[in-house]
Design a protein around this motif. Structure first.
Motif: not given
Length: 394
Positions: A309-313
């Motif tokens: 997972x990654x919040x924005x990228x």
């Protein structure tokens, strides 16, 4: 015999602004119309006439030739005929070698297909007509208001017992999709209906998109389409990996909050079947989420998928993952349902979106699937990859 297609598409629209480049099931209206024209066995060239650079850029992407229309022919009162005549009289390739027949299509009829174009042109040629138009069967009982304000039957006599609709003489409704006309007669008359005009019944719908209500009807009707977009296995490298988003793909985006505050979701077991078949063909699987989600992690573990997972990228995470496993973006497929998925979808050689994904997501997908999010999207896509022979050999 030279036969060309023309698609007038103004940039301004009072009823539904921007409709000509608005995606329907992932394909802009002008793109859908260009594809229908290009698929015809009769049409040699497809021209899109518009005052809008945005429309022309989309048209070119789908294989049309762009013609910039003068502003004086682009207002709400400008007729389609004026745009067609401008095209015929000013396009250099049509000046040097004038076409014999012009096929006129409208973006507002989004369900036009190549065989509809062929039907209309073939009827024009076989029946020695000057113009031909596509129509659909119409079984309605029509009325008008008489001079005294009383209802008057047009195609039936209301003073007599109601007849069965199949006993009324055949009648047709123009569906605004395909018009074909012989060019010399059209230029002389300045009218799409010139000389001997024939009706050509087609297996399509009467839906034309001019308002938001029309768009809603089209969205509902288009669920009968299995998928849209280009899928050419010969132009895609054999795939070695499938990456999916979680919310909106494995789920329908619903979250159930229990009394103790815990959350639960519903997933589809058919997705397990699809992924099992990919496992058996040595396809690597990754679930890529926007934020760390315990429910998603558990589901990924159940499906034997890696989870990150990654919040924005998301793209950076996918890039790192591809480097780790030695798999290039050209060997990856992606299923996305979120705006945050778009960069990843564009990076991969093949991408898919559920049919209920946001319009922006469907617009960049290679394929818009029949299934909605949480309704076996992954299973459908897996079966498609296997049946089309698009996977790398184990």
């Amino acid at each position: 015999m030279k036969i060309v297609a023309a698609i007038p598409a103004r940039g301004g629209s009072v009823g539904l602004p921007g409709k000509n480049i608005r995606p329907l099931n992932g394909i802009p209206l002008v793109g859908r119309t260009v594809r229908a024209a290009r698929g015809s066995r009769f049409v040699s060239d497809v021209f899109v006439s518009s005052d809008s650079d945005d429309i022309l850029n989309v048209a070119v992407k789908y294989g049309a030739r762009a013609v910039l229309r003068p502003l004086e022919l682009s207002g709400p009162t400008a007729s389609s005929e004026s745009a067609l005549m401008h095209l015929l009289r000013n396009e250099p390739s049509l000046q040097s070698e004038p076409p014999d027949i012009l096929v006129f299509l409208q973006c507002t009829a989004p369900f036009t297909q190549a065989h509809h174009v062929d039907q209309v042109v073939e009827a024009l040629l076989n029946k020695g007509a000057t113009s031909a138009i596509s129509v659909v069967d119409d079984h309605g009982f029509y009325w008008e208001v008489g001079e005294n304000g009383e209802g008057v039957g047009i195609n039936h006599d209301p003073s007599k017992p109601r007849v069965r609709r199949q006993d009324i003489s055949a009648r047709y409704r123009e569906n605004g999709a395909v018009y074909a006309t012989r060019v010399p007669e059209f230029l002389e008359a300045g009218n799409r209906y010139c000389g001997k005009t024939i009706l050509v019944p087609v297996d399509s719908t009467w839906i034309e998109i001019d308002t938001s209500q029309d768009w809603d009807m089209a969205e509902a009707f288009i669920r009968t389409e299995q998928f849209t977009g280009e899928l050419a296995p010969e132009h895609i490298k054999p795939l070695r990996a499938l990456i999916t988003s979680f919310d909106g793909v494995h789920t329908d985006n619903s979250v159930f909050v229990n009394r103790d505050g815990t959350e639960s979701i519903i997933c589809n077991r058919y997705d397990e079947i699809g992924l099992d078949r990919l496992h058996g063909r040595n396809v690597r699987l990754l679930m890529l989420d926007r934020e760390e989600n315990n429910l998603a992690m558990q589901r990924a573990r159940k499906l034997a998928m890696e989870y990150q997972s990654h919040p924005f990228d998301k793209l950076q995470i996918m890039s790192d993952w591809s480097t780790t496993h030695g798999i290039g973006f050209s060997e990856m497929a992606f299923i996305g349902a979120d705006i945050a998925d778009i960069d990843c979808m564009k990076a991969c050689s093949l991408s898919a979106a559920p049919r209920n994904a946001p319009a922006e997501v469907k617009a960049c997908a290679s394929i818009v699937l029949e299934s909605a999010g949480g309704a076996a999207v992954v299973h459908e896509f897996s079966e498609l990859l296997i049946s089309r022979g698009m996977l790398a050999k184990a």
